[in-house]
Design a protein around this motif. Structure first.
Motif, mmCIF file in Angstrom:
data_model
loop_
_atom_site.group_PDB
_atom_site.id
_atom_site.type_symbol
_atom_site.label_atom_id
_atom_site.label_comp_id
_atom_site.label_asym_id
_atom_site.label_seq_id
_atom_site.Cartn_x
_atom_site.Cartn_y
_atom_site.Cartn_z
ATOM 1 N N SER A 278 0.826 -1.214 0.000
ATOM 2 C CA SER A 278 0.000 0.000 0.000
ATOM 3 C C SER A 278 0.860 1.263 0.000
ATOM 4 O O SER A 278 0.494 2.269 -0.601
ATOM 5 N N LEU A 279 2.031 1.215 0.639
ATOM 6 C CA LEU A 279 2.914 2.386 0.583
ATOM 7 C C LEU A 279 3.445 2.590 -0.834
ATOM 8 O O LEU A 279 3.451 3.701 -1.363
ATOM 9 N N GLY A 280 3.836 1.490 -1.465
ATOM 10 C CA GLY A 280 4.334 1.570 -2.839
ATOM 11 C C GLY A 280 3.299 2.122 -3.801
ATOM 12 O O GLY A 280 3.618 2.873 -4.722
ATOM 13 N N ASN A 281 2.038 1.771 -3.561
ATOM 14 C CA ASN A 281 0.973 2.192 -4.471
ATOM 15 C C ASN A 281 0.730 3.699 -4.462
ATOM 16 O O ASN A 281 -0.018 4.209 -5.293
ATOM 17 N N LEU A 282 1.357 4.419 -3.535
ATOM 18 C CA LEU A 282 1.222 5.883 -3.529
ATOM 19 C C LEU A 282 2.069 6.528 -4.626
ATOM 20 O O LEU A 282 1.886 7.688 -4.962
#
Lengths: 478, 478
Positions: A278-282
């Motif tokens: 989810s952090l990467g998806n930012l």
């Protein structure tokens, strides 16, 4: 009616290792825009109408670091106050302490807005709208929780079955099949861990549903001391009496028992950044679905997230990987296994490996130091001292120190002699010499320190005087 | 009859990036036992009966580095001689130069054993047996090539169809299907790139089959100078006349044309370490098939190779990956794509990124330096000077240098003043001061250098005197 946003800043964020460490937990992770999650939480509360103070409950080891984060973005000069825990004791103890503190300081009808320090809320306007709604309910002595409209059958969250603002029931993290029925029904919300209530309301509820938590927290508060300095106040909780408070979550201790609970369903772009996925998806993807933050060179690579602050990362013939690079530790994880990163953190902790605990750059009240290299008989650090800050008056038994100033100006006390050292100048502190380093200027002091000696541990330090209260025995920090 | 092992040390090894770099090519890669491929090649030749000299053909930029490698393991004190190329010009030119050199020095009937600097041969006894066989053929004026018994249908090598020692034909790298028929037939051998012949034999064959290569190499040799020092001799080839030599391989230029060619079929544990897959396979796997060299923490990981010299590598939920970590660059590649690593190297080179060229640790004739950190206005290096070695007498226009000795003893010339600096002492070289650093002792001198100035490029150097002949214009090396 006064509203005090209360930020709960705890938890390790072990699934976000190696950027997250015990001494640099998840709230301190910086996003691509340069702001940390903690700063975003602060601004989220600060931007609400009429707020003039932010209360933060956090570990006492994180106090200076937290204050540094706030100082960077607290342009409105809101008052910052702190309740400092000696260790984590779950949310019931933290909220009890905060409510007792606020009630005593501003009165029992003061509104509290409890926020997590490590969530992301993309839609501030919708958030403010939800807070308004919550305030209206809280004023009517409701204990308000924020329920997030689910957009996927998540199994990592608790759910709230609701009808309007009415809570029908709280449910534990469900199986995927159950989560899907929740999502389909439209009556279930994610339990976000954000709350709104008057201090007096929650204290009354605790009196009724978990009186032993409230009573032991009161005892702890009486044993604790308040320090006041430079526009912030800190209540440092007494460790022994804090340890006597039962360990429980506010959900178990109060929410699931009280019939004063209400929910505000909201759709505010909430994200608890629970994993590297989810952090990467930012980060915005390129045409191959790769999300890149740093220097990379790719060949036949798809749907990867790569974060590298310093080094060149070459990747060939892979897909769905997450690669996170830090100066002393590297993570490579398949996107389907990001939840398991916590096992790496736990194993490193069990082994006592420093990579679970701190980064090479260590935060201190006066600034930071970064270990650049250690070798036989020597250690090299880059030391950055904030304007006006000073290290303690100290002495080392076993190491001499060579200091070379490469930015700013240093004021040095070396034995009896006090003098200034400017850029491209150096000085030498022999072992056994009492010394102090200070930044008298208005820009950062950057200094290269070369330590020389047979023993170079951080615990070879005798502190004679310290403006940050670190002269106590056992505080082996520079 | 004298035998001179002749090591050809060329080629980038771009498929072994990031350990292999332009200035640190494949022969310099160290294996788990601490020896480099080049050292292994040296010992392979040195251990043969009656050998008292090793000739190496390599790039002139690699001379000091090569000599350093040899010095470490040359316990028999064999003479080392060098032919130094200004740039790569394929094997025909290298072998022509070596044969002319040896023929002139020791006579045309001197035996040459041409070895690659970057192969591994596991079975030294079998190798020595094969060399004996080759020598017997070479004495009968044969041009002998070593043919490796294939154990897989490799498509990356050329093949030799043979009958006993007789070569029926050379064939190019085949398709997989063709390679399989070669393997099945039992008459085909891998072309290893190792040769044995008398110097006069190969010169005669070149006269006949590639006279223009021989003639232009002779011209180049006449234009070149021989330097002699400390037990080694170097022939530094003249760049202009070297550039005039046609670029061709010895296979095309001679082997495929001559009817004096013979082959020695052998089974010697030969490995040309053509990719990270084959290099990784030298490490013993654990129960999960993981081959680990360095600090790692794994969770649900299978059949991976991980090399990390300094940092902790956490890996979760992946299989068949190769992860290679170096101080300034990282590689992550699927095992099925290790041949494609060369594209990363090529792309970095095209971009002018330093990660294709050199490591953070740079080798110099006098020792090494390692850049520890660069920041605005400063640069920090660890400098290691070998016993008895000295840096050039030099001066910088734009940078001052702070030197702190952390191991050994330094002899420093600073302006007019010469003095010793011992461990835990420092000195300061202001910009514009002529200076020299020397290690007068018998152990390594290790020094931390903090450079300070507005311009910190390696090319801000004026050399007045240099014992390694680096005073020429354009030699921007410390």
């Amino acid at each position: 009616m006064r509203l005090v946003p209360t930020i709960l800043c705890g938890g390790a964020g072990s699934r976000l290792w190696p950027v997250s460490r015990e001494q640099h937990p998840k709230p301190f992770i910086r996003l691509a825009d340069g702001q940390s999650l903690l700063q975003k939480a602060f601004l989220r509360g600060a931007e609400l109408n009429g707020v003039d103070e932010i209360l933060t409950v956090t570990n006492r080891e994180l106090f200076f670091k937290t204050e540094d984060e706030y100082r960077e973005i607290n342009q409105a000069k809101l008052a910052t106050s702190y309740i400092l825990e000696p260790f984590g004791r779950n949310t019931a103890a933290a909220i009890a302490a905060a409510a007792l503190h606020i009630s005593k300081k501003h009165g029992p009808d003061t509104l509290m807005l409890v926020l997590a320090a490590d969530h992301l809320i993309a839609d501030q306007a919708a958030f403010e709208q939800a807070v308004s709604e919550a305030i209206a309910l809280a004023k009517r002595e409701k204990i308000v929780t924020f329920g997030i409209q689910p957009d996927a059958p998540e199994t990592g969250y608790g759910y709230i079955e609701a009808s309007g603002n009415k809570v029908l029931r709280f449910v534990e993290k469900p199986s995927l099949a159950t989560a899907q029925t929740y999502l389909d029904s439209g009556n279930f919300l994610w339990n976000s861990g954000m709350f709104c209530f008057m201090a007096g309301t929650i204290l009354q509820a605790m009196e009724q549903h978990c009186p032993e938590i409230l009573a032991s927290t009161k005892v702890c508060m009486e044993q604790s001391r308040i320090a006041q300095a430079d526009g912030f106040s800190q209540l440092e909780l007494d460790a022994d009496s804090f340890a006597a408070i039962p360990d429980n979550s506010i959900d178990y201790a109060v929410m699931e028992k009280s019939n004063h609970v209400a929910v505000v369903p909201c759709d505010i772009g909430w994200n608890d950044i629970g994993s590297w996925d989810s952090l990467g998806n930012l980060t915005v993807p390129d045409e191959q679905g790769n999300r890149l933050d740093g220097q990379t060179m790719l060949h036949k690579v798809e749907n990867c997230y790569i974060q590298s602050k310093g080094r060149m990362v070459g990747v060939v013939g892979v897909s769905n990987l997450i690669i996170v690079d830090t100066p002393d530790a590297l993570l490579v994880v398949d996107k389907s296994h990001t939840q398991d990163v916590k096992h790496i953190y736990a194993a490193l902790k069990a082994k006592g490996h420093t990579a679970h605990k701190s980064h090479l750059t260590v935060h201190r009240p006066w600034g930071t130091y970064t270990v650049l290299e250690e070798g036989p008989g020597f250690k090299i650090k880059r030391i950055e001292v904030k304007p006006g800050a000073s290290l303690s008056l100290q002495m080392h038994h076993h190491r001499s120190e060579h200091w070379i100033v490469v930015n700013g100006m240093a004021k040095v006390l070396n034995g009896d002699h006090e003098f200034l050292v400017s850029v491209n100048e150096s000085t030498y502190i022999p072992a056994g010499h009492m010394h102090r380093l200070e930044n008298p200027g208005v820009i950062n002091l950057v200094m290269i320190e070369v330590q020389s000696g047979a023993y170079l541990g951080e615990d070879d330090i005798v502190r004679f005087q310290d403006k940050y209260g670190r002269c106590q025995v056992g505080q082996a920090q520079k």
